[in-house]
Write a protein that holds these residues in place. Structure first.
Motif, short mmCIF file in Angstrom:
data_model
loop_
_atom_site.label_atom_id
_atom_site.label_comp_id
_atom_site.label_asym_id
_atom_site.label_seq_id
_atom_site.Cartn_x
_atom_site.Cartn_y
_atom_site.Cartn_z
N ASN A 1 0.84 -1.19 0.00
CA ASN A 1 0.00 0.00 0.00
C ASN A 1 0.88 1.25 0.00
OD1 ASN A 1 -2.63 -1.17 0.04
ND2 ASN A 1 -2.25 -1.76 2.16
N ILE A 2 0.59 2.14 -0.93
CA ILE A 2 1.27 3.43 -1.03
C ILE A 2 0.24 4.49 -0.63
CG2 ILE A 2 2.52 5.02 -2.53
CD1 ILE A 2 3.96 2.31 -2.08
N ASP A 3 0.35 4.98 0.60
CA ASP A 3 -0.61 5.94 1.14
C ASP A 3 -0.18 7.35 0.76
OD1 ASP A 3 -2.04 3.84 2.20
OD2 ASP A 3 -1.26 4.09 4.23
N LEU A 4 -0.88 7.92 -0.22
CA LEU A 4 -0.49 9.23 -0.75
C LEU A 4 -0.86 10.38 0.19
CD1 LEU A 4 -1.21 8.62 -4.53
CD2 LEU A 4 0.99 8.64 -3.33
N LEU A 5 -1.74 10.15 1.17
CA LEU A 5 -2.00 11.18 2.17
C LEU A 5 -0.83 11.28 3.16
CD1 LEU A 5 -5.82 10.77 2.88
CD2 LEU A 5 -4.66 12.70 1.77
N THR A 6 0.04 10.27 3.18
CA THR A 6 1.24 10.31 4.00
C THR A 6 2.34 11.06 3.27
OG1 THR A 6 0.68 8.21 5.03
CG2 THR A 6 2.97 8.90 5.19
N SER A 7 2.57 10.69 2.01
CA SER A 7 3.60 11.34 1.20
C SER A 7 3.47 10.84 -0.24
CB SER A 7 4.99 11.00 1.74
OG SER A 7 6.00 11.58 0.92
N ALA A 8 3.95 11.64 -1.17
CA ALA A 8 3.97 11.21 -2.58
C ALA A 8 5.26 10.44 -2.90
CB ALA A 8 3.84 12.42 -3.51
N VAL A 9 6.21 10.44 -1.97
CA VAL A 9 7.47 9.74 -2.16
C VAL A 9 7.64 8.72 -1.04
CG1 VAL A 9 9.98 9.99 -2.36
CG2 VAL A 9 8.49 11.80 -3.23
N HIS A 10 7.90 7.46 -1.43
CA HIS A 10 8.09 6.39 -0.46
C HIS A 10 9.44 5.72 -0.72
CE1 HIS A 10 3.84 7.05 0.02
NE2 HIS A 10 3.82 6.23 1.05
N LEU A 11 10.27 5.63 0.32
CA LEU A 11 11.58 4.98 0.24
C LEU A 11 11.56 3.74 1.12
CD1 LEU A 11 14.68 4.79 -0.30
CD2 LEU A 11 14.97 6.31 1.67
N PHE A 12 11.77 2.57 0.49
CA PHE A 12 11.84 1.31 1.21
C PHE A 12 13.30 1.01 1.50
CE2 PHE A 12 7.78 1.34 -0.83
CZ PHE A 12 6.93 0.78 0.14
N THR A 13 13.63 0.78 2.78
CA THR A 13 15.03 0.69 3.21
C THR A 13 15.61 -0.72 3.14
OG1 THR A 13 14.38 0.40 5.52
CG2 THR A 13 14.76 2.67 4.74
N ASN B 1 8.79 -10.14 -6.91
CA ASN B 1 8.00 -9.14 -7.61
C ASN B 1 6.92 -8.61 -6.68
OD1 ASN B 1 9.57 -9.71 -9.80
ND2 ASN B 1 8.03 -10.95 -10.84
N TRP B 2 6.48 -7.39 -6.94
CA TRP B 2 5.52 -6.74 -6.06
C TRP B 2 4.59 -5.84 -6.85
CZ3 TRP B 2 6.57 -1.36 -5.54
CH2 TRP B 2 7.80 -0.96 -6.04
N THR B 3 3.47 -5.50 -6.24
CA THR B 3 2.45 -4.67 -6.88
C THR B 3 2.08 -3.53 -5.95
OG1 THR B 3 1.57 -6.59 -8.05
CG2 THR B 3 0.14 -4.65 -7.91
N PRO B 4 2.43 -2.29 -6.28
CA PRO B 4 2.02 -1.18 -5.44
C PRO B 4 0.51 -0.91 -5.59
CG PRO B 4 3.20 -0.36 -7.36
CD PRO B 4 3.27 -1.85 -7.40
N ASN B 5 -0.12 -0.57 -4.48
CA ASN B 5 -1.53 -0.20 -4.46
C ASN B 5 -1.62 1.24 -3.96
OD1 ASN B 5 -4.42 -0.49 -4.49
ND2 ASN B 5 -4.32 -0.57 -2.27
N MET C 1 0.32 -2.37 -11.20
CA MET C 1 -0.05 -1.51 -10.09
C MET C 1 -1.56 -1.46 -9.96
SD MET C 1 -1.29 1.66 -11.48
CE MET C 1 -0.80 2.98 -10.43
N ASN C 2 -1.99 -1.11 -8.75
CA ASN C 2 -3.41 -0.96 -8.44
C ASN C 2 -3.68 0.45 -7.93
OD1 ASN C 2 -3.89 -3.74 -8.91
ND2 ASN C 2 -3.39 -4.24 -6.79
N ILE C 3 -4.92 0.87 -8.09
CA ILE C 3 -5.42 2.07 -7.44
C ILE C 3 -6.66 1.64 -6.67
CG2 ILE C 3 -6.43 4.37 -7.72
CD1 ILE C 3 -4.72 4.69 -10.25
N ASP C 4 -6.65 1.89 -5.37
CA ASP C 4 -7.76 1.50 -4.49
C ASP C 4 -8.10 0.03 -4.65
OD1 ASP C 4 -7.96 4.13 -3.51
OD2 ASP C 4 -9.38 4.70 -5.07
N GLY C 5 -7.06 -0.81 -4.87
CA GLY C 5 -7.24 -2.25 -4.95
C GLY C 5 -7.61 -2.79 -6.32
N SER C 6 -7.80 -1.91 -7.31
CA SER C 6 -8.16 -2.36 -8.66
C SER C 6 -6.99 -2.20 -9.62
CB SER C 6 -9.35 -1.55 -9.20
OG SER C 6 -10.49 -1.77 -8.41
N GLY C 7 -6.74 -3.24 -10.42
CA GLY C 7 -5.65 -3.22 -11.39
C GLY C 7 -5.79 -2.10 -12.40
N GLN C 8 -4.67 -1.54 -12.80
CA GLN C 8 -4.63 -0.43 -13.75
C GLN C 8 -3.67 -0.76 -14.89
OE1 GLN C 8 -6.60 2.44 -13.28
NE2 GLN C 8 -7.41 1.26 -11.56
#
Length: 167
Positions: free
Chosen positions: A57-69, A75-79, A116-123
């Motif tokens: 899950n990429i929560d855009l109300l938290t930030s538009a930039v996410h860094l995974f350490t 393989n992975w799918t951002p939502n 990738m997904n938006i709100d759980g739906s594939g795009q």
């Protein structure tokens, strides 16, 4: 103030400029643009102590930039969403765009994000130079994904994506 040129919503702690009903902390409406006469302009980064594994899950109300350490292990799918209780669809208006960046650390068994997904739906993503990722960028360094998400209508988006990598 000044007949709704500057509006303070003290109940919801919001400010509207040319907007008497601000829906964000600072809501600016108009056609003359915005000038930030300052430098530099900073934006927050959500530093995630972990991996981008699985359906992340990429929560855009938290930030538009996410860094995974930590390096992912497949393989992975951002939502993309607002947050756990807010859909992206509910906070974007038709004709708006949000640009989101994901920085994912690479390791020897890392994967990549080609969906990738938006709100759980594939795009459908339109990748730069029609280069859909089919492997990680390397065994060290970072893959940097950038998504321009344009809302065309209710739960209807056009997504332009690109990936760069740094070894």
């Amino acid at each position: 103030f000044d007949t709704n040129t500057l509006y303070v919503d003290s109940v919801n702690d919001r400010i509207g400029i040319n907007d008497a009903t601000p829906s964000h902390t600072l809501d600016v409406s108009g056609s003359d643009g915005v000038n930030f006469g300052t430098s530099p302009l900073f934006e927050g980064v959500n530093i995630v102590s972990g991996t981008s594994n699985g359906n992340t899950n990429i929560d855009l109300l938290t930030s538009a930039v996410h860094l995974f350490t930590s390096a992912n292990t497949g393989n992975w799918t951002p939502n993309f969403r607002g947050n756990s209780s807010t859909s992206l669809d509910s906070i974007m208006s038709t004709g708006q765009v949000v640009v989101a960046t994901i920085i994912s650390q690479n390791g020897g068994s890392s994967g990549y994000a080609a969906n990738m997904n938006i709100d759980g739906s594939g795009q459908t993503e339109y990748w730069t130079n029609d280069e859909t990722p089919d492997a990680r960028g390397g065994t060290s360094g970072y893959d940097v994904y950038q998504y321009s998400i344009i809302k065309l209508g209710s739960s209807n988006y056009r997504v332009f994506a690109n990936r760069t990598f740094m070894d």
